[in-house]
Design an enzyme around this catalytic site. Structure first.
Site, PDB file in Angstrom:
ATOM      1  N   ASP A  92      36.568 -57.878  30.655  1.00  0.00           N
ATOM      2  CA  ASP A  92      37.401 -56.604  30.315  1.00  0.00           C
ATOM      3  C   ASP A  92      38.055 -56.917  28.784  1.00  0.00           C
ATOM      4  O   ASP A  92      38.116 -57.765  28.560  1.00  0.00           O
ATOM      5  CB  ASP A  92      38.228 -56.409  31.290  1.00  0.00           C
ATOM      6  N   ALA A  93      38.310 -55.745  28.311  1.00  0.00           N
ATOM      7  CA  ALA A  93      38.889 -55.916  26.892  1.00  0.00           C
ATOM      8  C   ALA A  93      40.233 -55.695  26.853  1.00  0.00           C
ATOM      9  O   ALA A  93      41.174 -56.677  26.603  1.00  0.00           O
ATOM     10  CB  ALA A  93      38.219 -55.007  25.689  1.00  0.00           C
TER      11      ALA A  93
END
Length: 223
Positions: free
Chosen positions: A12-13
């Site tokens: 995930d960013a």
């Protein structure tokens, strides 16, 4: 879970690799005692709006959702200074890297692993963040929900990443600091690592195979 036996590492960013709620002195000078509440509401509504848009089949890109959530938070807390969007929205357009992220990605790259980002962010937001934080040479693939018009934790988002490879699902591992994201990915069938770097209490959600670590720099130390 033996992480180094995995081949494809999905991250995930925002909130996991990239900082997503930095509070600086300029914002505090404007919002004062309302600063913390303003930012908390903004981040919570940002996520809630993605889930609601999934439910009503009304996708809008993450930059629009982020702005709409901020506008709501400003109204709710009565902080309507027009300078605030110019302070907070760049947190997602030009983010900073979370401590330990660069070293972890570098170590995985040295091990010959495939490293991907799987995010609700728009492709432009993600490309900007990767370039700004200097991790371009460490990232092999970027998957944005913009490509399919639906947000995590819809199973089709995780399927999008799986479909890009010929590998079996057990070759993948997914990392996120968001428990709802870990819940969705693990129930989909991915082995997951919950990066509990914000010291959260475990949610009352269903989970599949999940390993918890306290920070990104603890991931490989806890093998």
């Amino acid at each position: 879970m033996k992480l180094l036996e995995k081949q494809i590492f999905l991250f995930d960013a925002f909130g996991t690799l990239f900082k997503a709620s930095e509070i600086g002195p300029e914002l505090q000078s404007i919002a004062g005692k309302k600063t913390d509440g303003l930012v908390r509401t903004w981040r919570r509504k940002q996520m809630e709006y993605t889930w609601l848009r999934n439910q009503i089949n009304r996708y809008a890109p993450f930059n629009q959702v982020t702005q709409e959530a901020l506008e709501y938070s400003m109204r709710l807390h009565g902080v309507l200074d027009e300078r605030i969007p110019g302070i907070l929205l760049p947190v997602f357009d030009m983010p900073s890297l979370i401590d330990g992220a660069f070293d972890l990605l570098s170590d995985l790259k040295k091990e010959g692993k495939t490293i991907c980002i799987l995010s609700n962010g728009t492709r432009k937001m993600l490309d900007n963040g990767i370039a700004k934080t200097g991790i371009s040479e460490l990232i092999d693939h970027v998957f944005s929900v913009d490509d399919i018009g639906v947000y995590k934790p819809n199973p089709s988002v995780y399927q999008m990443a799986i479909d890009a490879f010929d590998n079996a699902v057990n070759d993948f591992v997914f990392f996120s600091s968001n428990q709802w994201d870990v819940s969705g990915a693990s129930l989909y069938g991915l082995d997951c690592v919950w990066v509990n770097q914000y010291e959260e209490t475990k949610e009352g959600l269903p989970f599949g195979e999940v390993q918890e670590v306290a920070a990104l720099n603890r991931v490989l130390n806890e093998e």
